[in-house]
Design a protein around this motif. Structure first.
Motif, short mmCIF file in Angstrom:
data_model
loop_
_atom_site.label_atom_id
_atom_site.label_comp_id
_atom_site.label_asym_id
_atom_site.label_seq_id
_atom_site.Cartn_x
_atom_site.Cartn_y
_atom_site.Cartn_z
N THR A 118 49.30 38.33 36.88
CA THR A 118 48.42 37.35 36.19
C THR A 118 47.46 37.10 37.21
O THR A 118 46.30 36.50 36.95
CB THR A 118 49.03 36.32 35.46
OG1 THR A 118 50.12 35.74 36.42
CG2 THR A 118 49.79 36.73 34.36
N ALA A 119 47.73 36.61 38.50
CA ALA A 119 46.90 36.06 39.62
C ALA A 119 45.86 37.09 39.68
O ALA A 119 44.74 36.73 40.10
CB ALA A 119 47.67 35.75 40.82
N ASP A 120 46.29 38.60 39.90
CA ASP A 120 45.15 39.44 40.18
C ASP A 120 44.25 39.42 39.03
O ASP A 120 43.08 39.80 39.08
CB ASP A 120 46.01 40.93 40.33
CG ASP A 120 46.70 40.90 41.65
OD1 ASP A 120 46.42 40.34 42.56
OD2 ASP A 120 47.62 42.12 41.54
N ASN A 121 44.80 39.34 37.63
CA ASN A 121 44.02 39.59 36.54
C ASN A 121 43.09 38.41 36.49
O ASN A 121 41.75 38.53 36.27
CB ASN A 121 44.77 39.46 35.58
CG ASN A 121 45.14 40.89 34.74
OD1 ASN A 121 44.74 41.89 35.23
ND2 ASN A 121 45.40 40.64 33.37
N ALA A 122 43.50 37.20 36.99
CA ALA A 122 42.47 35.97 36.94
C ALA A 122 41.26 36.23 37.75
O ALA A 122 40.19 36.18 37.77
CB ALA A 122 43.10 34.82 37.17
N LEU A 123 41.55 37.04 39.18
CA LEU A 123 40.71 37.11 40.25
C LEU A 123 39.85 38.42 39.85
O LEU A 123 38.58 38.03 40.14
CB LEU A 123 41.73 37.80 41.28
CG LEU A 123 40.55 37.95 42.63
CD1 LEU A 123 40.08 36.55 43.05
CD2 LEU A 123 41.51 38.40 43.83
N LEU A 124 40.54 39.18 39.13
CA LEU A 124 39.33 40.35 38.43
C LEU A 124 38.33 39.69 37.72
O LEU A 124 37.12 40.21 37.42
CB LEU A 124 40.22 41.64 37.90
CG LEU A 124 40.96 42.31 38.98
CD1 LEU A 124 41.76 43.47 38.19
CD2 LEU A 124 39.82 43.23 39.75
N GLN A 125 38.93 39.01 36.50
CA GLN A 125 37.95 38.37 35.74
C GLN A 125 37.03 37.52 36.11
O GLN A 125 35.47 37.52 36.18
CB GLN A 125 38.72 37.68 34.63
CG GLN A 125 39.66 38.46 33.72
CD GLN A 125 40.41 37.86 32.56
OE1 GLN A 125 40.72 36.72 32.78
NE2 GLN A 125 40.79 38.43 31.67
N GLU A 126 37.30 36.88 37.09
CA GLU A 126 36.63 35.92 37.92
C GLU A 126 35.42 36.70 38.75
O GLU A 126 34.08 36.38 38.73
CB GLU A 126 37.28 35.19 39.19
CG GLU A 126 36.66 33.85 39.52
CD GLU A 126 37.58 32.93 40.65
OE1 GLU A 126 36.84 32.99 41.67
OE2 GLU A 126 38.69 32.38 39.98
N GLN A 127 35.53 37.86 39.35
CA GLN A 127 34.95 38.56 40.01
C GLN A 127 33.78 39.28 38.81
O GLN A 127 32.53 39.38 39.22
CB GLN A 127 35.59 39.96 40.92
CG GLN A 127 36.22 39.16 42.03
CD GLN A 127 37.05 40.13 42.72
OE1 GLN A 127 37.50 41.24 42.13
NE2 GLN A 127 37.45 39.85 43.87
N SER A 128 34.38 39.62 37.95
CA SER A 128 33.36 40.20 36.65
C SER A 128 32.50 39.36 36.11
O SER A 128 31.46 39.94 35.43
CB SER A 128 34.43 40.99 35.64
OG SER A 128 35.05 39.95 34.86
N THR A 129 32.94 38.07 36.29
CA THR A 129 31.81 37.29 35.77
C THR A 129 30.61 36.86 36.79
O THR A 129 29.59 36.14 36.45
CB THR A 129 32.30 35.81 35.24
OG1 THR A 129 33.09 35.23 36.38
CG2 THR A 129 33.09 35.99 34.00
N ILE A 130 30.73 37.26 38.16
CA ILE A 130 29.81 36.89 38.92
C ILE A 130 28.85 37.92 38.85
O ILE A 130 28.96 39.38 38.93
CB ILE A 130 30.43 37.26 40.45
CG1 ILE A 130 31.41 36.05 40.58
CG2 ILE A 130 29.18 36.97 41.40
CD1 ILE A 130 32.34 36.27 41.87
N THR A 131 27.46 37.65 38.71
CA THR A 131 26.41 38.38 38.47
C THR A 131 25.35 38.37 39.70
O THR A 131 25.33 37.57 40.46
CB THR A 131 25.62 38.23 37.17
OG1 THR A 131 25.20 36.80 37.31
CG2 THR A 131 26.39 38.31 35.90
N VAL A 132 25.02 39.50 39.99
CA VAL A 132 23.96 39.61 41.19
C VAL A 132 22.64 39.51 40.59
O VAL A 132 21.89 40.13 39.85
CB VAL A 132 23.98 41.01 41.87
CG1 VAL A 132 23.25 41.02 42.99
CG2 VAL A 132 25.65 41.27 42.35
N SER A 133 21.95 38.48 41.27
CA SER A 133 20.60 38.25 40.63
C SER A 133 19.52 38.70 41.67
O SER A 133 20.11 39.14 42.74
CB SER A 133 20.32 36.87 40.58
OG SER A 133 20.56 36.05 41.64
#
Length: 142
Positions: A127-142
């Motif tokens: 669940t910690a790994d999943n939370a980290l992956l979801q957090e990373q996937s919401t980061i957008t490069v502008s």
């Protein structure tokens, strides 16, 4: 009388022989006779898990937990097993947070249960790994 009662599918039979569809049918018939017996739902949930029918397993485990009330020492181990079983089904369905809740509760009820402790550690990491992956996937490069 046909001699059938709600306890007959609990004897070694279809499940032990690996005939899970027949075991499910037997438990379902027994549930019609004695819908208040949590063990029938717990055992049928085991069959569902073997057959990858995880949604059905969650439903049966939830029903069993509803019947295992009030929560007293006499039914504590049945509640622990049922929570772990439902947690396992939630894992297979990808519902890691629900699985984690069930395992946390099972661990609280049976703190010395090593298999549950091990599963809980793995689940916490997942669940910690999943939370980290979801957090990373919401980061957008502008």
């Amino acid at each position: 009388s046909s001699g059938i009662n709600a306890e007959w599918p609990l004897r070694p039979g279809f499940y032990k022989m690996g005939n899970f569809p027949a075991a499910i049918n037997a438990y379902s018939e027994a549930i019609k006779i004695s819908p208040e017996l949590p063990k029938l739902y717990i055992n049928r949930a085991s069959c569902y898990i073997v057959l990858n029918l995880y949604d059905d397993a969650v439903i049966d485990c939830t029903r069993a937990l509803d019947l295992l009330t009030p929560p007293v020492e006499a039914n504590r181990l049945s509640r622990v097993r049922t929570l772990a079983k439902r947690g396992s089904a939630f894992c297979q369905l990808g519902s890691l947070n629900s699985a984690l809740e069930d395992y946390e509760l099972a661990s609280k009820l049976s703190p010395d249960n090593e298999p549950i402790k091990r599963d809980l550690e793995v689940l916490r990491a997942q669940t910690a790994d999943n939370a980290l992956l979801q957090e990373q996937s919401t980061i957008t490069v502008s």
